[in-house]
Motif scaffolding. Structure first.
Motif, mmCIF file in Angstrom:
data_model
loop_
_atom_site.group_PDB
_atom_site.id
_atom_site.type_symbol
_atom_site.label_atom_id
_atom_site.label_comp_id
_atom_site.label_asym_id
_atom_site.label_seq_id
_atom_site.Cartn_x
_atom_site.Cartn_y
_atom_site.Cartn_z
ATOM 1 N N GLY A 41 -17.769 -9.493 -2.821
ATOM 2 C CA GLY A 41 -16.886 -10.646 -2.665
ATOM 3 C C GLY A 41 -15.856 -10.462 -1.577
ATOM 4 O O GLY A 41 -15.359 -11.433 -0.995
ATOM 5 N N LEU A 42 -15.495 -9.211 -1.308
ATOM 6 C CA LEU A 42 -14.532 -8.913 -0.243
ATOM 7 C C LEU A 42 -15.204 -8.707 1.105
ATOM 8 O O LEU A 42 -14.543 -8.765 2.150
ATOM 9 C CB LEU A 42 -13.742 -7.648 -0.597
ATOM 10 N N ALA A 43 -16.516 -8.451 1.079
ATOM 11 C CA ALA A 43 -17.216 -8.088 2.309
ATOM 12 C C ALA A 43 -17.184 -9.201 3.353
ATOM 13 O O ALA A 43 -17.045 -8.936 4.551
ATOM 14 C CB ALA A 43 -18.659 -7.707 1.982
ATOM 15 N N THR A 44 -17.298 -10.448 2.915
ATOM 16 C CA THR A 44 -17.357 -11.548 3.872
ATOM 17 C C THR A 44 -16.000 -11.869 4.487
ATOM 18 O O THR A 44 -15.928 -12.443 5.567
ATOM 19 C CB THR A 44 -17.909 -12.816 3.197
ATOM 20 N N THR A 45 -14.932 -11.485 3.805
ATOM 21 C CA THR A 45 -13.594 -11.792 4.315
ATOM 22 C C THR A 45 -12.883 -10.569 4.890
ATOM 23 O O THR A 45 -11.899 -10.724 5.625
ATOM 24 C CB THR A 45 -12.712 -12.370 3.194
ATOM 25 N N GLY A 46 -13.377 -9.381 4.534
ATOM 26 C CA GLY A 46 -12.658 -8.178 4.961
ATOM 27 C C GLY A 46 -11.357 -8.015 4.217
ATOM 28 O O GLY A 46 -10.415 -7.384 4.710
ATOM 29 N N GLY A 47 -11.296 -8.544 3.006
ATOM 30 C CA GLY A 47 -10.070 -8.499 2.216
ATOM 31 C C GLY A 47 -9.758 -7.109 1.702
ATOM 32 O O GLY A 47 -10.605 -6.209 1.692
ATOM 33 N N LEU A 48 -8.541 -6.940 1.227
ATOM 34 C CA LEU A 48 -8.026 -5.646 0.779
ATOM 35 C C LEU A 48 -8.283 -5.450 -0.710
ATOM 36 O O LEU A 48 -8.070 -6.351 -1.521
ATOM 37 C CB LEU A 48 -6.526 -5.563 1.058
ATOM 38 N N LEU A 49 -8.730 -4.250 -1.069
ATOM 39 C CA LEU A 49 -8.902 -3.870 -2.465
ATOM 40 C C LEU A 49 -7.827 -2.851 -2.824
ATOM 41 O O LEU A 49 -7.654 -1.850 -2.130
ATOM 42 C CB LEU A 49 -10.289 -3.256 -2.694
ATOM 43 N N LEU A 108 -12.775 -19.038 5.575
ATOM 44 C CA LEU A 108 -13.178 -19.939 4.499
ATOM 45 C C LEU A 108 -13.986 -21.098 5.060
ATOM 46 O O LEU A 108 -13.629 -21.672 6.095
ATOM 47 C CB LEU A 108 -11.946 -20.473 3.759
ATOM 48 N N LYS A 109 -15.046 -21.465 4.366
ATOM 49 C CA LYS A 109 -15.843 -22.610 4.770
ATOM 50 C C LYS A 109 -15.126 -23.901 4.388
ATOM 51 O O LYS A 109 -14.258 -23.898 3.521
ATOM 52 C CB LYS A 109 -17.210 -22.539 4.103
ATOM 53 N N VAL A 145 2.539 -8.067 -3.978
ATOM 54 C CA VAL A 145 1.489 -7.915 -2.964
ATOM 55 C C VAL A 145 0.488 -9.067 -3.068
ATOM 56 O O VAL A 145 0.029 -9.599 -2.053
ATOM 57 C CB VAL A 145 0.779 -6.560 -3.126
ATOM 58 N N ALA A 146 0.145 -9.482 -4.302
ATOM 59 C CA ALA A 146 -0.789 -10.594 -4.485
ATOM 60 C C ALA A 146 -0.238 -11.873 -3.871
ATOM 61 O O ALA A 146 -0.963 -12.615 -3.187
ATOM 62 C CB ALA A 146 -1.073 -10.793 -5.972
ATOM 63 N N VAL A 147 1.041 -12.142 -4.102
ATOM 64 C CA VAL A 147 1.654 -13.353 -3.545
ATOM 65 C C VAL A 147 1.674 -13.282 -2.023
ATOM 66 O O VAL A 147 1.380 -14.266 -1.332
ATOM 67 C CB VAL A 147 3.080 -13.543 -4.111
ATOM 68 N N TYR A 148 2.001 -12.123 -1.482
ATOM 69 C CA TYR A 148 2.009 -11.963 -0.021
ATOM 70 C C TYR A 148 0.625 -12.207 0.562
ATOM 71 O O TYR A 148 0.457 -12.950 1.541
ATOM 72 C CB TYR A 148 2.493 -10.562 0.347
ATOM 73 N N LEU A 149 -0.391 -11.572 -0.026
ATOM 74 C CA LEU A 149 -1.739 -11.687 0.509
ATOM 75 C C LEU A 149 -2.297 -13.098 0.368
ATOM 76 O O LEU A 149 -3.178 -13.504 1.136
ATOM 77 C CB LEU A 149 -2.668 -10.695 -0.201
ATOM 78 N N ALA A 150 -1.777 -13.857 -0.590
ATOM 79 C CA ALA A 150 -2.243 -15.234 -0.780
ATOM 80 C C ALA A 150 -1.522 -16.219 0.125
ATOM 81 O O ALA A 150 -1.978 -17.350 0.288
ATOM 82 C CB ALA A 150 -2.051 -15.647 -2.235
ATOM 83 N N THR A 151 -0.424 -15.806 0.715
ATOM 84 C CA THR A 151 0.384 -16.727 1.528
ATOM 85 C C THR A 151 0.484 -16.230 2.967
ATOM 86 O O THR A 151 -0.375 -16.516 3.784
ATOM 87 C CB THR A 151 1.776 -16.890 0.901
ATOM 88 N N VAL A 152 1.515 -15.459 3.247
ATOM 89 C CA VAL A 152 1.762 -14.987 4.611
ATOM 90 C C VAL A 152 0.632 -14.088 5.098
ATOM 91 O O VAL A 152 0.140 -14.224 6.225
ATOM 92 C CB VAL A 152 3.109 -14.232 4.687
ATOM 93 N N GLY A 153 0.211 -13.145 4.253
ATOM 94 C CA GLY A 153 -0.812 -12.196 4.657
ATOM 95 C C GLY A 153 -2.145 -12.851 4.977
ATOM 96 O O GLY A 153 -2.842 -12.435 5.904
ATOM 97 N N ALA A 154 -2.528 -13.875 4.206
ATOM 98 C CA ALA A 154 -3.792 -14.561 4.454
ATOM 99 C C ALA A 154 -3.797 -15.221 5.826
ATOM 100 O O ALA A 154 -4.823 -15.264 6.516
ATOM 101 C CB ALA A 154 -4.037 -15.600 3.368
ATOM 102 N N GLU A 155 -2.642 -15.713 6.244
ATOM 103 C CA GLU A 155 -2.520 -16.345 7.560
ATOM 104 C C GLU A 155 -2.536 -15.305 8.667
ATOM 105 O O GLU A 155 -3.269 -15.426 9.657
ATOM 106 C CB GLU A 155 -1.216 -17.147 7.620
ATOM 107 N N LEU A 156 -1.770 -14.228 8.496
ATOM 108 C CA LEU A 156 -1.673 -13.208 9.542
ATOM 109 C C LEU A 156 -3.003 -12.482 9.756
ATOM 110 O O LEU A 156 -3.356 -12.155 10.900
ATOM 111 C CB LEU A 156 -0.594 -12.185 9.174
ATOM 112 N N ASP A 157 -3.715 -12.201 8.681
ATOM 113 C CA ASP A 157 -4.981 -11.476 8.793
ATOM 114 C C ASP A 157 -6.139 -12.372 9.209
ATOM 115 O O ASP A 157 -7.266 -11.896 9.382
ATOM 116 C CB ASP A 157 -5.338 -10.809 7.461
ATOM 117 N N GLY A 158 -5.896 -13.650 9.345
ATOM 118 C CA GLY A 158 -6.951 -14.575 9.731
ATOM 119 C C GLY A 158 -7.972 -14.825 8.643
ATOM 120 O O GLY A 158 -9.077 -15.299 8.909
#
Length: 463
Positions: free
Chosen positions: A197-205, A97-98, A79-92
């Motif tokens: 830390g997740l609030a600004t990106t809406g990332g998954l916990l 990132l600045k 899941v970490a690898v997915y969220l860092a690659t494909v998932g990060a792109e799909l979720d916008g």
């Protein structure tokens, strides 16, 4: 490409998640990411999610309570690898990132050994895939930088390690067993540090763990959200529900030997035989504001207790106390790691500063400390009571406010973390939680036991 397509892809996770044994995890991940499911997968999700409706969009938090050998760490890595690659792109998430900023997907492990295991899974998934391996720009012992401005980090439990990060996702691996000498609730403190830390990106916990006692972050999330229709998804299942390849005989034998422990480890149920021994409020109320150590006073009778290190990360501890107006005052608590002989020499000198020539030690310490202290003029006798009995005797002193202890963070944390376990025969034992320590707490219990000996006179009360 969604998460299920990702883990099923031979180009991305070659051979890692093949076979029907992975169906339970595919059902869980489908629910967490709001993916449509067929009737079979939906039935699996329903059993594991407590009958709640399947989410139609990605949840904010996913908590998985699973038995041992349920492939938790392997799944966390995927899941970490997915969220860092494909998932990060799909979720916008990359768009949030600045310029010049790197996003972080982190896995927080219980300890360094477990962190190495988790990092090995992450590195293995990436290295096995030609597509993913081409994304790597830099690799260290605990991180992998990718060319999409995302870093995958694997670290041990510490709220300090996550502050200042722009988190795209965070995965808490075996979070029911987080321990920290500076905190009695390290899981809660870590969670509070991660959420901003997740609030600004809406990332998954995500929290994935075997269960333990009916307390802590994982239990509270389960108690509040399991079976409830919300954006926090809680999953619960035993080992065989997640990994049907495990031999049922192993679980049956474990249930016969230790029903309470096996229900937690293999059936994914929170233990009901473990409870807090002292509340944090009671411990804090017993601590004096300052100083950390009280100097020796003339015409005061002192007594000492030593707890030699049992090996590993244990501390060799010593405590000194006296009785004043019916209250046991703990003047000094020290703990050290190092060469035992040199520690004995130091502690013997400390005991002499308080005019102590006879001290007591833990009954399991053996003969070595007795002989070693004797070389320095200190007679050490082993306690007649086992540790659990000393703690039980100390309980009334804490609850009635008849003990004063130093404002030592390690000591307060150890006392607040102590657990009472009830055996099948109804007998209670007091001990530290798995992975924890109680060396400094032990000497306080030992001093309280000594303070009740008739040969120790409260000289302060007689003057």
């Amino acid at each position: 490409m969604n998460i299920v397509d990702f883990i099923e892809s031979p180009q991305l996770t070659p051979g890692s998640f093949e076979g029907d044994s992975w169906e339970p995890w595919k059902a869980v991940l489908s629910g967490a990411f709001g993916l449509p499911m067929n009737s079979k997968r939906l039935a699996t999700f329903d059993r594991l999610a407590g009958g709640r409706p399947a989410p139609t969009r990605r949840v904010r938090e996913l908590w998985v309570v699973a038995g041992r050998r349920s492939a938790k760490s392997n799944t966390s890595a995927a899941v970490a690898v997915y969220l860092a690659t494909v998932g990060a792109e799909l979720d916008g998430l990359l768009n949030k990132l600045k310029p010049g900023e790197r996003g972080v997907v982190n896995i927080i492990a219980v300890d360094r050994e477990q962190a190495k295991v988790a990092f090995g899974y992450v590195a293995g998934i990436i290295e096995a895939s030609p597509l993913l391996s081409r994304m790597v720009t830099k690799k260290g012992a605990e991180f992998i930088d990718l060319n999409n401005r995302v870093t995958i980090e694997v670290a041990t439990n510490s709220f300090k390690a996550v502050r200042g990060r722009t988190l795209l996702a965070s995965i808490l691996d075996e979070c029911a067993f987080y321990r920290d000498e500076a905190s009695a609730t390290p899981d809660v403190e870590l969670y509070r540090a991660i959420v901003p830390g997740l609030a600004t990106t809406g990332g998954l916990l995500i929290g994935i763990s075997s269960p333990y006692a009916r307390k802590g972050l994982l239990y509270n999330k389960h108690k509040r959200h399991f079976g409830q229709d919300s954006d926090v998804l809680v999953i619960q299942g035993g080992t065989q529900q997640f990994n049907p390849t495990i031999d049922a005989r192993v679980i049956e034998e474990a249930l016969e030997e230790d029903p309470a422990g096996a229900k937690s480890e293999w059936l994914g149920q929170f233990r009901d035989d473990v409870s807090d021994f002292l509340t944090r409020d009671v411990v804090d109320a017993a601590a004096r504001p300052s100083p950390l150590e009280l100097p020796p006073m003339q015409r005061q009778r002192y007594f000492g207790f030593v707890d030699p290190a049992g090996g590993g990360k244990d501390e060799f501890t010593v405590g000194i106390g006296h009785v004043e107006d019916g209250c046991t005052v703990v003047d000094v608590v020290r703990g050290r790691r190092g060469t035992p002989a040199s520690i004995v020499e130091e502690y013997a000198a400390l005991l002499k500063d308080y005019r102590i020539s006879r001290a007591t030690s833990d009954r399991y310490a053996g003969q070595w400390p007795v002989d070693e202290f004797k070389k320095h003029g200190i007679t050490v006798e082993q306690s007649a009571k086992p540790k659990s009995q000393m703690y039980m005797d100390a309980l009334s002193a804490f609850n009635s406010g008849q003990v004063q202890i130093p404002p030592c963070d390690k000591l307060l944390t150890q006392l607040a973390a102590l657990e009472r376990r009830t055996s099948r025969g109804g007998q209670d034992s007091i001990d530290h939680p798995p992975g924890g320590h109680d060396d400094r707490a032990n000497v306080v219990a030992g001093l309280l036991a000594n303070s009740r000996k008739s040969n120790f006179i409260d000289y302060g009360a007689l003057l």
